[in-house]
Design a protein around this motif. Sequence first.
Motif, mmCIF file in Angstrom:
data_model
loop_
_atom_site.group_PDB
_atom_site.id
_atom_site.type_symbol
_atom_site.label_atom_id
_atom_site.label_comp_id
_atom_site.label_asym_id
_atom_site.label_seq_id
_atom_site.Cartn_x
_atom_site.Cartn_y
_atom_site.Cartn_z
ATOM 1 N N GLN A 40 0.667 -1.658 0.249
ATOM 2 C CA GLN A 40 0.442 0.319 0.161
ATOM 3 C C GLN A 40 0.988 1.117 0.144
ATOM 4 O O GLN A 40 0.850 2.705 -0.231
ATOM 5 C CB GLN A 40 -0.884 -0.535 1.348
ATOM 6 N N PHE A 41 2.609 0.758 0.356
ATOM 7 C CA PHE A 41 3.035 1.939 0.182
ATOM 8 C C PHE A 41 4.043 3.056 -1.041
ATOM 9 O O PHE A 41 4.337 3.582 -1.186
ATOM 10 C CB PHE A 41 4.175 1.889 1.471
ATOM 11 N N GLY A 42 3.962 1.899 -1.757
ATOM 12 C CA GLY A 42 4.330 1.369 -3.146
ATOM 13 C C GLY A 42 4.906 0.369 -3.343
ATOM 14 O O GLY A 42 4.978 -0.874 -3.093
ATOM 15 N N THR A 43 6.536 0.232 -4.118
ATOM 16 C CA THR A 43 6.422 -0.887 -4.371
ATOM 17 C C THR A 43 8.114 -1.051 -4.322
ATOM 18 O O THR A 43 8.293 0.511 -4.570
ATOM 19 C CB THR A 43 6.279 -1.128 -6.176
ATOM 20 N N PRO B 33 4.360 10.691 1.152
ATOM 21 C CA PRO B 33 5.700 11.196 2.187
ATOM 22 C C PRO B 33 7.263 9.736 2.934
ATOM 23 O O PRO B 33 7.288 9.786 3.478
ATOM 24 C CB PRO B 33 5.467 11.175 3.704
ATOM 25 N N PHE B 34 6.570 8.695 1.870
ATOM 26 C CA PHE B 34 7.391 7.637 1.467
ATOM 27 C C PHE B 34 8.354 7.401 1.633
ATOM 28 O O PHE B 34 9.047 6.822 2.198
ATOM 29 C CB PHE B 34 6.125 5.938 1.579
ATOM 30 N N MET C 25 -2.205 0.683 9.907
ATOM 31 C CA MET C 25 -2.802 1.363 9.110
ATOM 32 C C MET C 25 -0.864 2.174 8.502
ATOM 33 O O MET C 25 -0.851 2.368 7.310
ATOM 34 C CB MET C 25 -3.226 2.933 8.982
ATOM 35 N N LEU C 26 0.320 1.747 9.529
ATOM 36 C CA LEU C 26 1.073 2.412 9.408
ATOM 37 C C LEU C 26 2.241 1.184 8.624
ATOM 38 O O LEU C 26 3.613 1.497 8.841
ATOM 39 C CB LEU C 26 1.980 3.321 10.633
ATOM 40 N N SER D 229 0.132 -7.251 -1.391
ATOM 41 C CA SER D 229 -0.246 -7.221 -2.759
ATOM 42 C C SER D 229 -1.289 -6.662 -3.673
ATOM 43 O O SER D 229 -1.753 -6.492 -4.102
ATOM 44 C CB SER D 229 0.594 -8.589 -3.634
ATOM 45 N N GLY D 230 -2.648 -7.539 -2.418
ATOM 46 C CA GLY D 230 -3.268 -7.512 -2.392
ATOM 47 C C GLY D 230 -4.010 -8.803 -3.475
ATOM 48 O O GLY D 230 -5.410 -8.754 -3.790
#
Length: 295
Positions: free
Chosen positions: A77-80, A159-160, A210-211, A227-228
């Motif tokens: 969820q934060f990116g790859t 901001p990740f 969530m974090l 990955s969902g």
Amino acid sequence: MKRAAFVVLALGLLGGAAAWFITRPSPLPATVSQRLTGDAAAGERIFLAGGCASCHMGTQDGADPKVLRGGAAFDTQFGTFYAPNISPDPDHGIGGWSQADFLNAVMRGISPQGQHYYPAFPYTSYAKADPQDVADLYAYMMTLPADATPSRAHDLGFPFNIRRSVGVWKALYMNRDWVVTGDLTAEETQGRYLAEALAHCAECHTPRDMLGGMQTANWLQGAANPSGDGRIPPIAGEDFTWTAFDISAYLETGFTPSFDVAGGSMAKVIANLGQLDKAELDAIAAYILRADKQE
């Protein structure tokens, strides 16, 4: 008005200084590495238990698990995130690292340049490891083949993509406390070390908030796949009914009690864990059953 502006500015500067202090990397004391000499032969066992090849081996079919060129993508969820090259190549891997650099990376999540690593690297679990085991792992990994494949940069949005902010995450979630506690047997204690520290089972099998911090109240009770795609199954809780024999046999062979076969990333985990001594797999099984009863 000027006085109010001055107060606001001063408070802002103080707040910024406090944030900078809180988010600073905190390496191990230099004396930790100085007193250790790694044993490459012993380090092979740590390599297998830690599952280094599961993430860092090449992504092509038939990749050699001892060539740690990296490249695997991990969608979250934060990116790859992309697994880096951790082969002994001096330019694109970790061949230029000292033993102290390696210990700080694995146990504190800090790069040789003093930057935070993202917790996609499971250093929150490795932080519980015995530094001697990590020194042994370093000695072993320096015997593996070097590969000059460049590491790929992570694909993260704001901001990740600000690494300094990982310091806040560490302050919230990183500690060396065992989750499963109490009057453990010697076998359960050995299994706890293997499962909580080295094999980092909870990193996948425990739900996160969530974090991205692990929800230890639901330890090993299954989690959403980052990955969902589907869910990672529980290995504790009322929906988990395997016996110690079932768990140990699965870790050794990849066969479930219903004769299904482990697939996906778990197949890679078993390819490593299955090479450990049977007594160590039995210890992991004993720990998992103890974790299932943890209140």
